[in-house]
Scaffold this active site. Structure first.
Site, short mmCIF file in Angstrom:
data_model
loop_
_atom_site.label_atom_id
_atom_site.label_comp_id
_atom_site.label_asym_id
_atom_site.label_seq_id
_atom_site.Cartn_x
_atom_site.Cartn_y
_atom_site.Cartn_z
N SER A 47 0.86 -1.25 0.10
CA SER A 47 -0.04 -0.09 0.10
C SER A 47 0.97 1.32 -0.08
O SER A 47 0.84 2.16 0.94
CB SER A 47 -1.05 -0.17 1.17
OG SER A 47 -1.68 -1.31 0.91
N ASP A 100 -4.06 -1.36 -0.84
CA ASP A 100 -5.22 -1.68 0.11
C ASP A 100 -6.57 -1.09 -0.27
O ASP A 100 -7.82 -1.72 0.00
CB ASP A 100 -4.95 -1.03 1.45
CG ASP A 100 -4.33 0.29 1.51
OD1 ASP A 100 -4.38 0.91 0.43
OD2 ASP A 100 -3.88 0.88 2.70
N ARG A 126 7.43 6.15 -4.59
CA ARG A 126 7.96 6.88 -3.43
C ARG A 126 7.42 6.13 -2.29
O ARG A 126 6.49 5.69 -2.56
CB ARG A 126 7.77 8.48 -3.38
CG ARG A 126 6.12 8.71 -3.16
CD ARG A 126 6.07 10.18 -3.39
NE ARG A 126 5.93 10.84 -4.71
CZ ARG A 126 4.69 10.90 -5.34
NH1 ARG A 126 3.84 10.59 -4.65
NH2 ARG A 126 4.58 11.26 -6.66
C1 BGC Z 1 -0.39 5.06 0.17
C2 BGC Z 1 -1.46 4.39 -0.36
C3 BGC Z 1 -2.43 3.50 0.54
C4 BGC Z 1 -2.72 4.60 1.50
C5 BGC Z 1 -3.61 3.89 2.70
C6 BGC Z 1 -0.95 6.03 1.24
O1 BGC Z 1 0.07 6.74 1.98
O2 BGC Z 1 0.32 6.16 -0.82
O3 BGC Z 1 -0.88 3.58 -1.43
O4 BGC Z 1 -3.37 3.17 -0.15
O5 BGC Z 1 -1.51 5.20 2.20
O6 BGC Z 1 -2.88 2.97 3.34
#
Ligand code: BGC
Length: 471
Positions: free
Chosen positions: A143, A196, A158
């Site tokens: 995620s 996620d 990133r």
């Molecule tokens: C990430 C996402 C993720 C979200 C929730 C963010 O910091 O970039 O990819 O879905 O957090 O977990």
């Protein structure tokens, strides 16, 4: 100035007006459209095509594995999909040691692989030692912003949420994970990469979408924040023409988009920007990015409040028994030490003289407070949390605006949500709904929306992704 005056000033800086909400929705739609057209703008909305082209019906069957790296935890699970909207989940959760979050790719991924091994040994005895070429399929929920090139491949753009491992950026994360699984001789093939939010959208579609309309959005409000929805293939103009043609020929009409809305309005054209927000951004590894997330998600709420409290102390209106910054309790001076869980306790405290708050602050920060100070802290906590919930309404309302499924007379739709803030922060969903009603969606539109908690969506969804992969 008095404490009251200072507090009122800050509270008003944190208020989100109807005008900001509506401008936010317009700006979100503008940036989302640009993000679907091209990746040119580094600071724009990523709008990542996920290569997930079908939404589960609830009839899917099979036993699959999932590994889920979200933020603070890593989960390994096996998911038995029963084909009747239900599933059985066995999972093992481990807390990611803080030092691994800033280590090297090899250290992190070899740790993840060892946890998969441990899970198989504990729950699927014999699997690890089984000879022969049979490998188990595993969905991998990772995620973080990943630019996906196929259902089972993507490179890390990133890190977010406190992770900072420079040598992973630009690497293909499925191969990296697979390499470490193979090195430890674990009979697993990572066959799908998921986020996620994508998992939440798929899991909610599998379990309950027909209860209150089609599921149009999967979203997370936890340590981080993000959302995923199903977009028409023809609108995803940045997909190379040959990819689009190939998919069309296979009968594909839609693809799930991982918006990465944490990066909404990185240029801060509509988002509020107090001096505390700027201070928090300075402390992060992804400075200048995920500016929306830094105002909304759980990782940042406590840190914003901590900066406000330290500022009020420097103005001589709070914690006046401490003569200097250096003499303040150590925890109040330590970044990220004020957990959003403490804020939730302060938010709902209705005890006489806010005794529950007194206890929480003593336990969490070793900070003694007077009743007057606690009343001020509660006001400030509520202002920070309300701004978060109000801003959270913007991407939801904008995506509803953009989706076909929300159009039509009295159509009701479902939004699957997961994450500690939306699940546990007192009143978060109610405040978010109040704000949605103030956007272009209006009170009538807001009533057609059902926001439901989709527990374990992220892992179950990864398994559903792995299932959708064609051999
Ligand atoms: C990430 C996402 C993720 C979200 C929730 C963010 O910091 O970039 O990819 O879905 O957090 O977990």
């Amino acid at each position: 100035m008095s404490l009251d005056t200072e507090v009122d000033k800050i509270v008003s800086e944190f208020a989100v007006t109807q005008e900001t909400l509506q401008k936010g929705v317009e700006r979100f739609i503008e940036l989302a459209t640009a993000g679907l057209n091209s990746d040119e703008d580094k600071y724009g909305l990523p709008m990542i095509p996920t290569f997930v082209t079908s939404i589960p019906t609830g009839k899917e069957k099979g036993i699959l594995f999932a590994a889920d790296l979200g933020g603070t935890n890593f989960r390994v699970c096996s998911v038995a999909l029963n084909g009747d909207h239900t599933f059985k989940l066995i999972q093992q959760k481990s807390h990611i040691p803080a030092e691994l979050m800033t280590s090297t790719s090899d250290e992190l991924f070899s740790y993840l692989a060892s946890k998969v091994k441990n899970f198989l040994e504990t729950h699927h005895e014999g699997a690890v030692t089984s000879t022969g070429s049979q490998k188990f399929k595993m969905g991998f929920t990772f995620s973080f912003p990943v630019s996906q090139t196929a259902l089972n491949a993507g490179t890390l753009l990133r890190w977010t949420k406190g992770f900072n491992i420079p040598d992973t950026v630009g690497q293909e994360v499925v191969s990296l994970f697979q390499m470490h699984l193979d090195a430890q001789e674990i009979p697993v093939t990572v066959s799908a990469l998921s986020n996620d939010t994508v998992g939440t959208l798929l899991a909610r579609s599998y379990t309950g979408s027909n209860k209150e309309g089609t599921t149009v959005l999967g979203c997370i409000f936890g340590t981080g924040t993000n959302g995923a929805y199903n977009e028409k293939l023809e609108n995803i103009k940045k997909l190379p023409a040959e990819v689009r043609e190939k998919l069309k020929a296979q009968g594909v009409t839609h693809m799930v988009i991982n918006t990465e809305w944490g990066s909404f309005d990185n240029q801060l054209k509509v988002l509020p920007n107090t001096k505390y927000d700027a201070q928090v951004d300075e402390l992060t590894g992804n400075k200048g990015f995920h500016m929306f997330e830094k105002r909304v998600s759980g990782m940042f709420l406590g840190e914003i409040l901590r900066h406000i409290l330290v500022d009020l102390h420097s103005k001589g209106v709070l914690f006046t028994q401490y003569a200097s910054y250096e003499s303040l309790p150590h925890r109040l001076r330590t970044p990220w030490d004020l957990d959003s869980e403490v804020l939730s306790l302060i938010e709902i405290d209705e005890s006489t003289n806010l005794q529950a708050t007194e206890l929480s602050l003593k336990q969490a920060l070793r900070l003694p407070t007077t009743t007057e100070e606690r009343l001020a802290i509660q006001k400030l906590t509520r202002a920070v949390a309300k701004r978060s919930a109000y801003l959270a309404a913007i991407p939801i309302a904008a995506i509803l605006h953009m989706t076909e499924s929300f159009k039509g007379h009295n159509v009701e739709v479902d939004v699957g949500a997961d994450g500690s803030v939306v699940e546990f922060y007192p009143g978060f969903r109610t405040m978010m709904r109040d704000a949605i009603a103030q956007t272009q969606i209006g009170a009538k539109g807001e009533r057609r929306l059902h926001i439901n908690i989709a527990k374990d969506g992220s892992s179950v969804g990864a398994a559903l992704c792995a299932l959708s992969e064609k051999d």
